[in-house]
Design an enzyme around this catalytic site. Structure first.
Site, PDB file in Angstrom:
ATOM      1  N   GLU A  79      -9.580   3.893   2.172  1.00  0.00           N
ATOM      2  CA  GLU A  79      -9.142   3.933   0.769  1.00  0.00           C
ATOM      3  C   GLU A  79      -8.055   2.927   0.448  1.00  0.00           C
ATOM      4  O   GLU A  79      -7.891   2.520  -0.700  1.00  0.00           O
ATOM      5  CB  GLU A  79      -8.658   5.342   0.417  1.00  0.00           C
TER       6      GLU A  79
ATOM      7  N   ARG B  96      -7.694  -0.235   1.081  1.00  0.00           N
ATOM      8  CA  ARG B  96      -8.171  -1.512   0.542  1.00  0.00           C
ATOM      9  C   ARG B  96      -8.634  -1.383  -0.905  1.00  0.00           C
ATOM     10  O   ARG B  96      -8.623  -2.353  -1.658  1.00  0.00           O
ATOM     11  CB  ARG B  96      -9.271  -2.074   1.437  1.00  0.00           C
TER      12      ARG B  96
ATOM     13  N   ASP C 281      -2.713  10.428   3.770  1.00  0.00           N
ATOM     14  CA  ASP C 281      -4.138  10.114   3.851  1.00  0.00           C
ATOM     15  C   ASP C 281      -4.847  11.159   4.686  1.00  0.00           C
ATOM     16  O   ASP C 281      -4.798  11.139   5.913  1.00  0.00           O
ATOM     17  CB  ASP C 281      -4.342   8.726   4.459  1.00  0.00           C
TER      18      ASP C 281
ATOM     19  N   LYS D 284       0.847  -1.203   0.000  1.00  0.00           N
ATOM     20  CA  LYS D 284       0.000   0.000   0.000  1.00  0.00           C
ATOM     21  C   LYS D 284       0.877   1.244   0.000  1.00  0.00           C
ATOM     22  O   LYS D 284       1.660   1.474   0.920  1.00  0.00           O
ATOM     23  CB  LYS D 284      -0.905  -0.010   1.235  1.00  0.00           C
TER      24      LYS D 284
ATOM     25  N   ASP E 143     -12.234   7.314   3.959  1.00  0.00           N
ATOM     26  CA  ASP E 143     -11.019   7.085   4.742  1.00  0.00           C
ATOM     27  C   ASP E 143     -10.638   5.610   4.785  1.00  0.00           C
ATOM     28  O   ASP E 143      -9.642   5.252   5.403  1.00  0.00           O
ATOM     29  CB  ASP E 143     -11.209   7.624   6.163  1.00  0.00           C
TER      30      ASP E 143
ATOM     31  N   ASP F 290       1.474   6.329   5.895  1.00  0.00           N
ATOM     32  CA  ASP F 290       0.457   5.454   5.317  1.00  0.00           C
ATOM     33  C   ASP F 290       0.949   4.750   4.056  1.00  0.00           C
ATOM     34  O   ASP F 290       0.230   3.946   3.486  1.00  0.00           O
ATOM     35  CB  ASP F 290      -0.829   6.237   5.027  1.00  0.00           C
TER      36      ASP F 290
ATOM     37  N   LYS G 105     -10.117  13.218   8.185  1.00  0.00           N
ATOM     38  CA  LYS G 105      -9.662  12.819   9.503  1.00  0.00           C
ATOM     39  C   LYS G 105      -9.572  14.037  10.420  1.00  0.00           C
ATOM     40  O   LYS G 105      -9.238  15.139   9.963  1.00  0.00           O
ATOM     41  CB  LYS G 105      -8.256  12.201   9.420  1.00  0.00           C
TER      42      LYS G 105
END
Length: 461
Positions: A312, A314, A233, A228, A310, A251, A240
């Site tokens: 995202e 996956r 993010d 990933k 949030d 992230d 967030k």
């Protein structure tokens, strides 16, 4: 400083590593001045304690390092690394034996104690040198340390210097160093290549989304790593709160760990056909951000209802997993800083993983202790499949209720792995909250060494 062993033991000082129960027996074999010096200094061989031993002219002739009790050592991954930064500058060689099952771990920890993130400020620690102990593969440990340093550097670098374009640059540099092939699909070309969810998540950012595809090796089992690469993010339109956004430069920790693992595999020359897939995006906010209640169609045709922008990671992994599984790899692994639920379950120090492959699960569990890289298996619990099925689409990216968040995320990813002969997902944290011996505060590698140690058994290497 380079994370390497001292080149020669000619001028290296002897280093005696002692447990509290072993101090008195050791002292009995020393001369009176040494016994008096150690006792006057209050050295008791506690974990992390060090003491220089002066010679007749006052210059150091040897050093002592406390190894602590077995109970104390059970609480610390790299015990001897504390001595690496506490001893006076210079080179040292082990003058007594350590347990065989700890020797490699302690030697690696010593190397890692020399890491500091110094891109913006000189943070290099003062670290003594160590002559490679007899019985360890020094070249291999130096590869592991350099690969860990790569992962830490990538995670520690803030997004203004480590966006999708810079992550691609780092991947290209790694490919160039080891003769790997690399292709990158960027921007609207993702739509033409049928990678729509990577495009949807990353299209709002100034830097275009992309899929990095690196290949190395022409023979052997097929090993595909998917990392990933969400370089920052914000949470997207489901923004967030500030406190939750503070560490989001990390992230892309899954991508960083994937590149670190790939470096180990290539530098060690493992006989595999390695493929690395990194969906690199920034989950930003603008007029063309993807929205809650949007329904996206993945590369394999499955539809996904967006109930939280949030969730995202996956989504971008899903397209990459489908793409990787199309070549029927013998083993496919995904690494991602995916859920806070995983951290609630096992804390920041352990990398939970999911797999249906019992042989792989046992190999990883056995390898974790050997590699000083703790992992823990969590279940692909099939009854929870219903939680990710919203009815209006095939899948829900963010099930309501908050239960089993790490498991439902892993179940989501598993839907996109058809074709892979074996699959495991690692939900990592990739961050050391506070400094510890051999583990600087900040970006951190998780799972890579355990995977590396398990590969021979899993792939028959």
């Amino acid at each position: 400083m380079p994370l390497t062993f001292a080149s020669s033991d000619t001028d290296a000082l002897p280093l005696f590593v002692l447990e509290p129960d072993g101090l008195e027996p050791w002292l009995e074999g020393q001369d009176d001045p040494t016994r008096q010096w150690v006792k006057a200094s209050g050295f008791s061989a506690g974990m992390g304690a060090t003491l220089m031993l002066p010679g007749p002219d006052g210059t150091p002739r040897a050093a002592l390092a406390g190894y602590g009790t077995a109970a104390q050592r059970a609480r610390q991954r790299f015990v001897l690394a504390a001595a690496a930064t506490a001893l006076a500058p210079g080179d040292y060689r082990l003058a007594n034996d350590l347990p065989d099952d700890r020797l490699e771990t302690e030697a690696l920890g010593w190397l890692l104690a020399g890491y500091g993130f110094s891109r913006y400020h000189d943070n290099a620690p003062s670290c003594a040198g160590l002559v490679a102990p007899a019985g360890v593969d020094a070249a291999r440990l130096e590869i592991l340390a350099a690969s860990e340093a790569l992962t830490r550097d990538l995670v520690n670098t803030p997004t203004n210097d480590m966006g999708p374009a810079e992550l691609e640059k780092s991947a290209r540099e790694l490919a160039g160093a080891f003769g790997a092939a690399i292709e990158v699909t960027t921007g609207d070309s993702l739509l033409q290549a049928n990678l729509p969810m990577i495009h949807a998540v990353g299209r709002a950012a100034e830097q275009a989304p992309r899929l990095i595809d690196m290949r190395w090796g022409n023979s052997g089992p097929k090993l595909t790593l998917v990392g990933k690469g969400v370089c920052f993010d914000t949470g997207g339109l489901n923004l967030k709160p500030g406190a939750s956004m503070g560490l989001m430069k990390k992230d892309m920790g899954g991508a960083a760990n994937t590149l670190g693992l790939a470096r180990m595999i290539m530098a060690l020359g493992l006989p595999v056909q390695l493929r690395v897939l990194i969906p690199a995006v920034e989950n930003a906010v603008s007029g063309n951000s993807f929205r809650p209640q949007d329904i996206l169609t993945a590369r394999n045709g499955m539809t996904v209802e967006i109930n939280n922008t949030d969730a995202e990671g996956r989504l971008v992994l899903a397209d990459a997993l489908v793409y990787g599984a199309e070549e029927a790899p013998d083993l496919m692994l995904s690494l991602a800083t995916l859920t806070g639920a995983a951290r609630v379950a096992v804390g920041p120090d352990i990398a939970p993983f999911f797999t249906d492959d019992e042989t792989l699960a046992r190999a990883l569990a056995d390898a974790a202790g050997q590699a000083a890289d703790p992992v823990w298996r969590l279940p692909f619990h099939d009854p929870y499949e219903a939680l990710i099925e919203p009815g209006i689409a095939d899948l829900d990216n963010a099930p309501k209720g908050g239960f089993a968040g790490a498991i439902t995320a892993a179940l989501f990813l598993r839907r996109f792995t058809a074709g892979a002969k074996s699959y495991a997902h690692f939900d990592i944290y990739s961050w050391q909250p506070s400094a510890a011996p051999g583990r600087s505060k900040g970006g951190f590698g998780q799972g890579g060494r355990a995977i590396l140690a398990a590969l021979p058994k899993v792939l028959g290497l």
